[in-house]
Enzyme design. Sequence first.
Site, mmCIF file in Angstrom:
data_model
loop_
_atom_site.group_PDB
_atom_site.id
_atom_site.type_symbol
_atom_site.label_atom_id
_atom_site.label_comp_id
_atom_site.label_asym_id
_atom_site.label_seq_id
_atom_site.Cartn_x
_atom_site.Cartn_y
_atom_site.Cartn_z
ATOM 1 N N ASN A 239 0.867 -1.177 0.000
ATOM 2 C CA ASN A 239 0.000 0.000 0.000
ATOM 3 C C ASN A 239 0.905 1.228 0.000
ATOM 4 O OD1 ASN A 239 -1.787 2.054 0.540
ATOM 5 N ND2 ASN A 239 -2.275 1.384 2.627
ATOM 6 N N TRP A 240 0.994 1.876 -1.159
ATOM 7 C CA TRP A 240 1.919 3.013 -1.271
ATOM 8 C C TRP A 240 1.357 4.266 -0.611
ATOM 9 C CZ3 TRP A 240 4.032 2.726 -7.064
ATOM 10 C CH2 TRP A 240 4.654 1.483 -7.236
ATOM 11 N N LYS A 241 0.101 4.227 -0.213
ATOM 12 C CA LYS A 241 -0.565 5.376 0.432
ATOM 13 C C LYS A 241 -0.402 6.643 -0.426
ATOM 14 C CE LYS A 241 0.298 3.261 4.883
ATOM 15 N NZ LYS A 241 0.179 3.384 6.320
ATOM 16 N N GLU B 135 -6.714 4.307 8.280
ATOM 17 C CA GLU B 135 -6.525 5.743 7.992
ATOM 18 C C GLU B 135 -7.787 6.330 7.369
ATOM 19 O OE1 GLU B 135 -2.901 5.228 5.804
ATOM 20 O OE2 GLU B 135 -1.865 4.696 7.668
ATOM 21 N N GLY C 30 2.536 1.862 10.921
ATOM 22 C CA GLY C 30 3.473 2.976 10.792
ATOM 23 C C GLY C 30 4.167 3.360 12.085
ATOM 24 N N SER D 219 3.562 -2.465 10.379
ATOM 25 C CA SER D 219 5.016 -2.397 10.539
ATOM 26 C C SER D 219 5.730 -3.703 10.157
ATOM 27 C CB SER D 219 5.385 -1.986 11.962
ATOM 28 O OG SER D 219 4.878 -0.696 12.246
ATOM 29 N N GLY E 7 2.831 -1.178 4.333
ATOM 30 C CA GLY E 7 2.874 0.233 3.991
ATOM 31 C C GLY E 7 4.309 0.671 3.745
ATOM 32 N N GLY E 8 4.953 1.176 4.794
ATOM 33 C CA GLY E 8 6.297 1.753 4.674
ATOM 34 C C GLY E 8 7.282 0.903 3.867
HETATM 35 C C1 PEP Z 1 -0.713 -0.150 6.130
HETATM 36 O O1 PEP Z 1 -0.788 1.005 5.792
HETATM 37 O O2 PEP Z 1 -1.622 -0.937 5.816
HETATM 38 C C2 PEP Z 1 0.432 -0.576 6.922
HETATM 39 C C3 PEP Z 1 0.419 -1.771 7.444
HETATM 40 O O3 PEP Z 1 1.464 0.329 7.073
HETATM 41 P P1 PEP Z 1 2.912 0.031 7.722
HETATM 42 O O4 PEP Z 1 3.419 -1.246 7.104
HETATM 43 O O5 PEP Z 1 3.736 1.210 7.358
HETATM 44 O O6 PEP Z 1 2.706 -0.130 9.186
#
Ligand code: PEP
Length: 256
Positions: free
Chosen positions: A9-11, A99, A175, A215, A236-237
């Site tokens: 998920n590049w957000k 989010e 995150g 994370s 995400g990240g």
């Molecule tokens: C996400 O946005 O779905 C997510 C899990 O982010 P991160 O991996 O950065 O915690």
Amino acid sequence: MRRKLIAGNWKMNLGLNESGVLAKQILGKVKQNILKNADILICPPFISLSQVCGIIKGSGIKLGAQNLHYENDGAYTGEISATMLRSAGCEYVITGHSERRKYFNETNSVVNKKALQALNHDLKVIICVGETLQEREDEIFESIITEQVTMALKDIPSEKMNDVVIAYEPVWAIGTGLNASPKQVIEIHALIRNTAEGIFSKDIAENMIILYGGSVNKDNAKEILSAAGVDGALIGGASLKPDDFVFIAEQAAAVK
Ligand code: PEP
């Protein structure tokens, strides 16, 4: 037999050019032996979807969007429809991300409408659920997650359940660098599967893909992906770092 799925998920990151660069980097690193055992999905921002679609076409890497509207079309300024996502080459769409629940007031009922709309347009849907830190500390997380899952799956026809993925994403782990422990992950994935079994059937629940998100990175991926009932990860990240993202996909493909 459930296939592993690693979803990025590049957000709200990366413009058109940067998205193209990242898609090409991921493409260059993904070996066919990974895709034999695991699916890889990338979810760029809307403006980059068709370009990224052109880059990954024919590679086996899948394309998804991060959101959709639940109506077909009309006066919904700034929104995007399921048909538009299909026309941009999407196979998947995410809904219920924490989010969106937090910043855009998406309720369980909106998440359900979006899931139904996606499925009606032959998009596969990743429905995110998960408790806040307060809900975990108050020990109400099991009922929160049961309610999120039950409401999200309302009115979904059983024959569409092959197109439904659930992502367990504890809000406190997104995150933040914090992870749920393997024990916590196993417990919640079992709870989600049991909830689906209660609504549909054992067969449908057994075949449903349940991801963990929060994370996930190259250092913790192996442990998380090996936990019972974990069919992959929503990332995400680390999905913005091509080496790390593909390394995590490799770990998923290697899990027996
Ligand atoms: C996400 O946005 O779905 C997510 C899990 O982010 P991160 O991996 O950065 O915690």
